[in-house]
Motif scaffolding. Structure first.
Motif, mmCIF file in Angstrom:
data_model
loop_
_atom_site.group_PDB
_atom_site.id
_atom_site.type_symbol
_atom_site.label_atom_id
_atom_site.label_comp_id
_atom_site.label_asym_id
_atom_site.label_seq_id
_atom_site.Cartn_x
_atom_site.Cartn_y
_atom_site.Cartn_z
ATOM 1 N N PRO A 185 0.209 -1.414 0.248
ATOM 2 C CA PRO A 185 -0.109 0.451 0.360
ATOM 3 C C PRO A 185 0.871 1.169 -0.259
ATOM 4 O O PRO A 185 0.731 1.936 -0.498
ATOM 5 N N GLU A 186 1.874 1.318 0.793
ATOM 6 C CA GLU A 186 3.150 1.959 0.712
ATOM 7 C C GLU A 186 3.649 3.107 -0.789
ATOM 8 O O GLU A 186 4.280 3.462 -0.775
ATOM 9 N N ASN A 187 3.827 1.956 -2.101
ATOM 10 C CA ASN A 187 3.751 1.929 -3.053
ATOM 11 C C ASN A 187 2.380 3.060 -3.889
ATOM 12 O O ASN A 187 3.033 3.140 -4.875
ATOM 13 N N THR A 188 1.754 3.376 -3.012
ATOM 14 C CA THR A 188 0.838 4.087 -4.040
ATOM 15 C C THR A 188 1.312 5.497 -4.119
ATOM 16 O O THR A 188 1.510 5.954 -2.911
ATOM 17 N N ALA A 189 0.829 6.002 -4.834
ATOM 18 C CA ALA A 189 1.537 7.208 -5.586
ATOM 19 C C ALA A 189 1.451 7.583 -7.247
ATOM 20 O O ALA A 189 1.366 6.381 -7.965
ATOM 21 N N LYS A 190 2.179 8.510 -7.921
ATOM 22 C CA LYS A 190 2.123 9.143 -9.106
ATOM 23 C C LYS A 190 3.381 8.684 -9.663
ATOM 24 O O LYS A 190 4.655 9.012 -9.078
ATOM 25 N N TYR A 191 3.429 7.987 -10.515
ATOM 26 C CA TYR A 191 5.003 7.525 -10.961
ATOM 27 C C TYR A 191 5.589 8.292 -12.246
ATOM 28 O O TYR A 191 4.363 7.856 -13.407
ATOM 29 N N TYR A 192 6.706 8.750 -12.572
ATOM 30 C CA TYR A 192 7.386 9.911 -12.983
ATOM 31 C C TYR A 192 8.510 9.096 -14.048
ATOM 32 O O TYR A 192 9.228 8.956 -13.464
ATOM 33 N N CYS A 193 8.533 9.164 -15.283
ATOM 34 C CA CYS A 193 9.938 8.537 -15.590
ATOM 35 C C CYS A 193 10.344 10.445 -16.115
ATOM 36 O O CYS A 193 10.027 11.294 -16.359
ATOM 37 N N THR A 194 12.289 10.305 -15.895
ATOM 38 C CA THR A 194 12.608 12.121 -15.971
ATOM 39 C C THR A 194 14.003 11.602 -16.455
ATOM 40 O O THR A 194 14.946 10.513 -16.035
ATOM 41 N N THR A 195 14.548 12.696 -17.091
ATOM 42 C CA THR A 195 15.824 12.635 -17.696
ATOM 43 C C THR A 195 16.634 14.475 -17.871
ATOM 44 O O THR A 195 15.547 15.060 -17.145
ATOM 45 N N ASN A 197 19.017 20.426 -18.324
ATOM 46 C CA ASN A 197 17.779 20.216 -17.786
ATOM 47 C C ASN A 197 16.367 19.553 -17.909
ATOM 48 O O ASN A 197 16.449 18.320 -18.529
ATOM 49 N N PRO A 198 15.849 19.058 -16.356
ATOM 50 C CA PRO A 198 15.356 18.629 -15.996
ATOM 51 C C PRO A 198 14.060 18.218 -17.005
ATOM 52 O O PRO A 198 13.508 19.529 -17.567
ATOM 53 N N TYR A 199 13.633 17.521 -17.811
ATOM 54 C CA TYR A 199 12.118 17.276 -18.231
ATOM 55 C C TYR A 199 11.838 15.200 -17.162
ATOM 56 O O TYR A 199 12.342 14.535 -17.037
ATOM 57 N N TRP A 200 10.303 15.739 -17.112
ATOM 58 C CA TRP A 200 9.252 15.346 -16.822
ATOM 59 C C TRP A 200 8.447 14.444 -17.879
ATOM 60 O O TRP A 200 7.608 16.097 -18.551
ATOM 61 N N GLY A 201 7.820 13.342 -17.714
ATOM 62 C CA GLY A 201 6.529 12.792 -18.062
ATOM 63 C C GLY A 201 5.417 13.210 -17.118
ATOM 64 O O GLY A 201 5.487 14.105 -15.620
ATOM 65 N N GLN A 202 3.829 13.356 -17.475
ATOM 66 C CA GLN A 202 3.065 13.344 -16.993
ATOM 67 C C GLN A 202 2.311 12.431 -16.213
ATOM 68 O O GLN A 202 1.060 13.102 -14.816
ATOM 69 N N GLY A 203 3.404 11.512 -15.948
ATOM 70 C CA GLY A 203 3.219 10.138 -14.808
ATOM 71 C C GLY A 203 2.202 9.300 -15.380
ATOM 72 O O GLY A 203 0.832 9.786 -16.123
ATOM 73 N N THR A 204 2.048 8.423 -14.174
ATOM 74 C CA THR A 204 1.474 7.328 -14.259
ATOM 75 C C THR A 204 0.546 6.625 -13.081
ATOM 76 O O THR A 204 1.670 6.535 -11.759
ATOM 77 N N GLN A 205 -0.352 7.122 -12.429
ATOM 78 C CA GLN A 205 -0.996 6.673 -11.292
ATOM 79 C C GLN A 205 -0.490 5.317 -10.784
ATOM 80 O O GLN A 205 -1.796 3.856 -11.529
ATOM 81 N N VAL A 206 -0.761 4.663 -9.558
ATOM 82 C CA VAL A 206 -0.196 3.276 -9.238
ATOM 83 C C VAL A 206 -1.176 3.485 -7.632
ATOM 84 O O VAL A 206 -0.783 4.411 -6.889
ATOM 85 N N ALA A 207 -1.631 2.462 -7.442
ATOM 86 C CA ALA A 207 -2.626 2.503 -6.258
ATOM 87 C C ALA A 207 -2.697 0.896 -5.873
ATOM 88 O O ALA A 207 -2.667 -0.251 -6.317
ATOM 89 N N VAL A 208 -2.599 0.671 -4.877
ATOM 90 C CA VAL A 208 -1.745 -0.437 -4.184
ATOM 91 C C VAL A 208 -3.163 -0.740 -2.314
ATOM 92 O O VAL A 208 -3.116 -0.252 -2.132
ATOM 93 N N SER A 209 -4.132 -1.673 -2.711
ATOM 94 C CA SER A 209 -5.234 -1.412 -2.264
ATOM 95 C C SER A 209 -5.770 -3.555 -2.209
ATOM 96 O O SER A 209 -6.191 -3.340 -3.545
ATOM 97 N N ALA A 210 -6.737 -3.146 -0.733
ATOM 98 C CA ALA A 210 -7.073 -4.243 -1.096
ATOM 99 C C ALA A 210 -8.443 -3.794 -1.104
ATOM 100 O O ALA A 210 -9.622 -4.976 -2.453
#
Length: 122
Positions: free
Chosen positions: A88-98, A109-122
């Motif tokens: 559950p503590e891995n729940t977050a929005k995950y971004y790739c960056t370079t 210069n940093p670049y980020w994507g828009q992110g993808t949501q991960v939700a860990v729950s029963a």
């Protein structure tokens, strides 16, 4: 134009797995290291993992070591994060960056994507 587009997030039960992808374009993908960074609700960004340009070296935040695996396909200009034994503590929005070198300014210069949501729950 530099683009980083994440996908693969979703809702998963504790102990489950997800594979995130980050499709990159607009820069010489094979020349740069990339990272995954996550941000949980109400918290600041947290570095998760980094892979070098040829994929030979990988680095992980301690709490994900042995559960997450970062990889890349330079032919497909895609970054991956295989996440197993999710908690559950891995729940977050995950971004790739370079960080891309700007030859005009001489800085990275940093670049980020828009992110993808991960939700860990029963």
């Amino acid at each position: 134009e530099v683009q980083l587009v994440e996908s693969g997030g979703g809702l998963v039960q504790p102990g489950g797995s997800l594979r995130l992808s980050c499709a990159a374009s607009g820069f010489t993908f094979r020349s740069y290291g990339l990272s995954w960074v996550r941000q949980a609700p109400g918290k600041g960004p947290e570095w998760v993992s980094t892979i070098n340009s040829n994929g030979a070296s990988t680095y992980y935040f301690d709490s994900v070591k042995g559960r997450f695996t970062v990889s890349r396909d330079n032919a497909k200009t895609t970054l991956y994060l295989q996440m197993n034994s999710l908690r559950p503590e891995n729940t977050a929005k995950y971004y790739c960056t370079t960080d891309l070198f700007d030859g005009v300014t001489g800085s990275d210069n940093p670049y980020w994507g828009q992110g993808t949501q991960v939700a860990v729950s029963a």
